[in-house]
Design a protein around this motif. Structure first.
Motif, short mmCIF file in Angstrom:
data_model
loop_
_atom_site.label_atom_id
_atom_site.label_comp_id
_atom_site.label_asym_id
_atom_site.label_seq_id
_atom_site.Cartn_x
_atom_site.Cartn_y
_atom_site.Cartn_z
N PRO B 156 -9.46 6.26 2.01
CA PRO B 156 -8.75 5.47 3.02
C PRO B 156 -9.46 5.54 4.38
O PRO B 156 -9.75 4.51 4.99
N GLY B 157 -9.82 6.76 4.77
CA GLY B 157 -10.39 6.96 6.10
C GLY B 157 -11.70 6.22 6.32
O GLY B 157 -11.83 5.40 7.21
N LEU B 158 -12.67 6.49 5.45
CA LEU B 158 -14.00 5.92 5.61
C LEU B 158 -13.97 4.39 5.60
O LEU B 158 -14.55 3.73 6.46
N TYR B 159 -13.26 3.83 4.62
CA TYR B 159 -13.29 2.38 4.48
C TYR B 159 -12.50 1.67 5.57
O TYR B 159 -12.87 0.59 6.03
N LEU B 160 -11.44 2.32 6.02
CA LEU B 160 -10.66 1.77 7.12
C LEU B 160 -11.51 1.79 8.40
O LEU B 160 -11.53 0.83 9.18
N ASP B 161 -12.24 2.86 8.54
CA ASP B 161 -13.11 3.01 9.71
C ASP B 161 -14.20 1.92 9.72
O ASP B 161 -14.46 1.28 10.74
N LEU B 162 -14.82 1.69 8.55
CA LEU B 162 -15.85 0.65 8.44
C LEU B 162 -15.26 -0.71 8.80
O LEU B 162 -15.85 -1.48 9.56
N VAL B 172 -13.57 -3.13 -5.47
CA VAL B 172 -12.96 -3.39 -6.77
C VAL B 172 -12.63 -2.02 -7.36
O VAL B 172 -13.52 -1.19 -7.54
N LEU B 173 -11.35 -1.79 -7.64
CA LEU B 173 -10.94 -0.48 -8.15
C LEU B 173 -10.25 -0.64 -9.49
O LEU B 173 -9.58 -1.64 -9.75
N GLU B 174 -10.42 0.38 -10.31
CA GLU B 174 -9.63 0.40 -11.55
C GLU B 174 -8.17 0.61 -11.19
O GLU B 174 -7.87 1.30 -10.22
N LYS B 175 -7.28 0.06 -12.01
CA LYS B 175 -5.86 0.11 -11.68
C LYS B 175 -5.33 1.53 -11.37
O LYS B 175 -4.66 1.73 -10.36
N PRO B 176 -5.63 2.55 -12.22
CA PRO B 176 -5.10 3.90 -11.91
C PRO B 176 -5.56 4.43 -10.55
O PRO B 176 -4.81 5.13 -9.88
N ILE B 177 -6.78 4.06 -10.16
CA ILE B 177 -7.30 4.52 -8.87
C ILE B 177 -6.52 3.86 -7.74
O ILE B 177 -6.14 4.49 -6.75
N TYR B 178 -6.27 2.55 -7.93
CA TYR B 178 -5.50 1.84 -6.92
C TYR B 178 -4.10 2.45 -6.79
O TYR B 178 -3.60 2.68 -5.68
N ARG B 179 -3.47 2.76 -7.93
CA ARG B 179 -2.13 3.35 -7.89
C ARG B 179 -2.12 4.67 -7.13
O ARG B 179 -1.24 4.93 -6.33
N VAL B 182 -2.41 4.05 -3.45
CA VAL B 182 -1.16 3.59 -2.84
C VAL B 182 -0.16 4.74 -2.74
O VAL B 182 0.50 4.90 -1.71
N SER B 183 -0.08 5.58 -3.78
CA SER B 183 0.94 6.63 -3.72
C SER B 183 0.57 7.69 -2.68
O SER B 183 1.44 8.26 -2.04
N ASP B 184 -0.74 7.93 -2.49
CA ASP B 184 -1.13 8.95 -1.51
C ASP B 184 -1.27 8.41 -0.08
O ASP B 184 -1.10 9.15 0.88
N TYR B 185 -1.65 7.15 0.05
CA TYR B 185 -1.98 6.62 1.39
C TYR B 185 -1.40 5.21 1.58
O TYR B 185 -2.12 4.29 1.94
N ARG B 186 -0.12 5.05 1.32
CA ARG B 186 0.50 3.74 1.35
C ARG B 186 0.25 3.00 2.67
O ARG B 186 -0.14 1.82 2.69
N GLN B 187 0.44 3.70 3.76
CA GLN B 187 0.34 3.06 5.07
C GLN B 187 -1.08 2.55 5.35
O GLN B 187 -1.28 1.42 5.77
N ILE B 260 -5.49 -7.98 -4.24
CA ILE B 260 -4.20 -7.48 -3.81
C ILE B 260 -3.88 -8.09 -2.45
O ILE B 260 -4.68 -7.99 -1.53
N THR B 261 -2.72 -8.76 -2.35
CA THR B 261 -2.38 -9.35 -1.06
C THR B 261 -1.29 -8.55 -0.35
O THR B 261 -1.15 -8.62 0.86
N GLN B 262 -0.49 -7.80 -1.13
CA GLN B 262 0.41 -6.85 -0.47
C GLN B 262 0.59 -5.60 -1.32
O GLN B 262 0.44 -5.66 -2.55
N VAL B 263 0.87 -4.51 -0.66
CA VAL B 263 0.90 -3.22 -1.35
C VAL B 263 2.00 -3.20 -2.43
O VAL B 263 3.11 -3.60 -2.17
#
Lengths: 284, 263
Positions: B156-162, B172-179, B182-187, B260-263
């Protein structure tokens, strides 16, 4: 330190042959011995060189290429095919390849098995008996021709009657001449269920192409546009499918003669020597 | 049986001849251009030119030389072979260890386009991060595209920063990674996908590759080994052809993923 792959693959003809052999399918030592005509003691050091280079592994009693070996094989195969083609016969480099589209030229190695059939000088103006007999039992036949070969007309009609698929592409002058001499036969041929007749503009860069389930033949002009009655022919499945694609290329640029109106318009316009331009797409 | 193939010696077993043939692939060249490009003097290169003419691969044209018809049939087949061999030679053990079938087959067939690659293995302090060698070019990139089948703690940090720095970021993420993300860094995920220059795609299919990061400056990818194991490493290339290759790899996975358009 690994030695370079170019040396591993190309420094020895035995290893090159072995790579190309295993690229087809995994083989046992017994099969390698027979197919490459070598003794195990002669081939084992080469196999070891390949396994040391991670190109081959032994699995279930067979030698097979690794993923890396398979990539190396694919690249070597396409180069070796072209080298074989040009070293086997000068026909291809002495003739005009302009009639072969780039995507098929890129795969010209597919027809490396072609052999030159030289014309017999005493029979140059006779019907080509060999070709006629060879293609006479085809299940399908595809022809692109810049020549008027009336002697093949019975072959086309016979195969047509036998329910073989027959597709012919003639240049406008050739069709014109056929219609002039054999109008009824051509009309009949064009309206049969299992036959197709196409016409394309004059000035084709290939002299003749014949493909059937039995084999293929192709003849080309030289760079000055001269024709020597020699042709190349091959029976490999790979060469046949290459030739079919070349036929499809010409078909996509030709006009289908599908009803008698087109023949009518053709016979009426061609009397004044001018065929309607709008009917024909450029064949180049 | 097989043919002897004289031409193999001619085209491969002299670097001068090999390089000259590849140089002439781009069209006719004068002897001056040849000398400059290959950094050779007249007499040694003339000796090689004579051999190539004798073997029918080269012809003289006006003031220079060009490939003959035969040369034009052969040389285009040399290039993919030599580039593939070079990629494998330079990191032989690496490629031998990896499961190459984790690459889409049309891109595996063009693996030579990766060009000069180097394997970067992070030291222990960076063991979960990208190696420091690529952090600088990463921040200088205009676009960043990542395909990943595993979770990086830096996500979340690095990519948000970029993205906050105005860089176009697509993942492009595999579904389990995306889940998990979201569960760890929803905001953070919500913030990220609301940005105009940031996109997340989620892939239902398995992403066979470990990860691939491609920007307009470099490609950095990591693979799973034949025995199914992964260690943190990056195979990096800065070559132009590699960037194109990497973009196609990204597009391959993006095309089977959904944005993904919304969490």
């Amino acid at each position: 330190m690994q030695s370079e792959l170019i040396d591993v693959v190309f420094r020895s003809q035995k290893r090159r042959d072995l790579l190309l052999l295993l690229g087809e399918e995994p083989r046992t030592m017994e099969e390698i011995k027979v197919l490459l005509d070598v003794s195990p003691t002669a081939i084992l050091p080469h196999i070891k060189r390949f396994t040391d280079s991670n190109l081959v592994i032994q699995k279930n009693g067979k030698y097979e290429l690794t993923d890396m070996g398979n990539q190396v094989f694919k690249k070597a195969r396409s180069l070796v095919d072209v080298l074989t083609l040009v070293e086997k016969d000068n026909y291809w480099i002495e003739h005009d390849l302009g009639g072969i589209p780039q995507y098929l030229l890129d795969r010209i190695g597919d027809i490396k098995g072609c052999n030159l059939v030289k014309a017999d000088p005493s029979q140059i103006f006779e019907p080509s008996i060999e070709l006629f007999n060879f293609f006479s039992s085809s299940r399908y036949l595809m022809v692109v021709s810049s020549f008027y070969r009336p002697e093949f007309l019975p072959l086309y009609s016979k195969l047509g009657r036998l329910d073989s698929e027959v597709s012919l592409i003639f240049t406008e002058s050739v069709l014109d001449k056929f219609l002039h001499n054999y109008e009824r036969k051509i009309r009949k041929f064009a309206t049969m269920e299992n036959t197709d007749l196409f016409v394309c503009k004059d000035g084709l860069k290939i002299a003749e192409l014949i493909v059937s389930d039995r084999g293929m033949m192709i003849s080309l002009f030289d760079s000055q546009g001269r024709f020597y009655h020699d042709y190349m022919s091959c029976y490999d499945p790979q060469a046949i499918s290459w030739a079919r694609e070349l036929f499809d290329f010409y078909k996509s640029k030709a006009l289908k003669v599908e009803d008698e109106n087109i023949i009518d318009s053709f016979t009426s316009t061609s009397k004044d020597g001018a065929f309607s331009e709008s009917l024909l797409l450029s064949c180049h | 049986m097989s043919m002897e193939l004289q031409l193999i010696d001619t085209i491969f077993f002299s670097d001068k001849r090999k390089n000259l043939l590849l140089f002439l692939k781009n069209g006719p060249k004068t002897i001056e251009e040849i000398k400059t490009e290959l950094e050779v003097s007249s007499s040694p290169i003339m000796a090689q030119i004579r051999i190539l003419i004798k073997d029918g691969l080269l012809v003289q044209k006006d003031e220079g030389y060009e490939l003959s018809v035969k040369g034009k049939l052969i040389v285009p087949k040399m290039e993919p072979l030599l580039s593939t061999f070079r990629v494998f030679d330079e990191n032989h053990d690496y490629w031998a260890r990896q499961n190459l079938r984790t690459l889409p087959s049309h891109l595996l067939d063009r693996i030579g386009e990766l060009g000069k690659c180097m394997e970067l293995v992070p030291d222990r302090t960076h063991i979960f991060d990208y190696p420091p060698e690529i952090m600088d070019p990463l921040y200088r990139s205009k676009t960043v595209m990542e395909v990943s089948s595993f979770f990086r703690p830096g996500y979340p940090g690095l990519y948000l920063d970029l993205a906050n720095k105005g860089i176009e970021v697509s993942m492009v993420l595999e579904k389990p990674i995306y889940r998990k993300l979201v569960s760890d860094y929803r905001q953070e995920v919500g913030e990220f996908i609301n940005m105009e220059n940031a996109q997340i795609f989620v892939c239902d299919n398995k992403i066979e590759l470990a990860s691939s990061l491609v920007t307009d400056r470099f490609i950095s990818m990591s693979m799973i080994s034949k025995d199914g194991r992964y260690y943190n490493h990056e195979m990096v290339s800065f070559e132009k052809s590699a960037l194109e290759w990497g973009k196609e790899l990204f597009n391959y996975y993006r095309d089977m993923a959904e944005q993904i358009t919304q969490v």
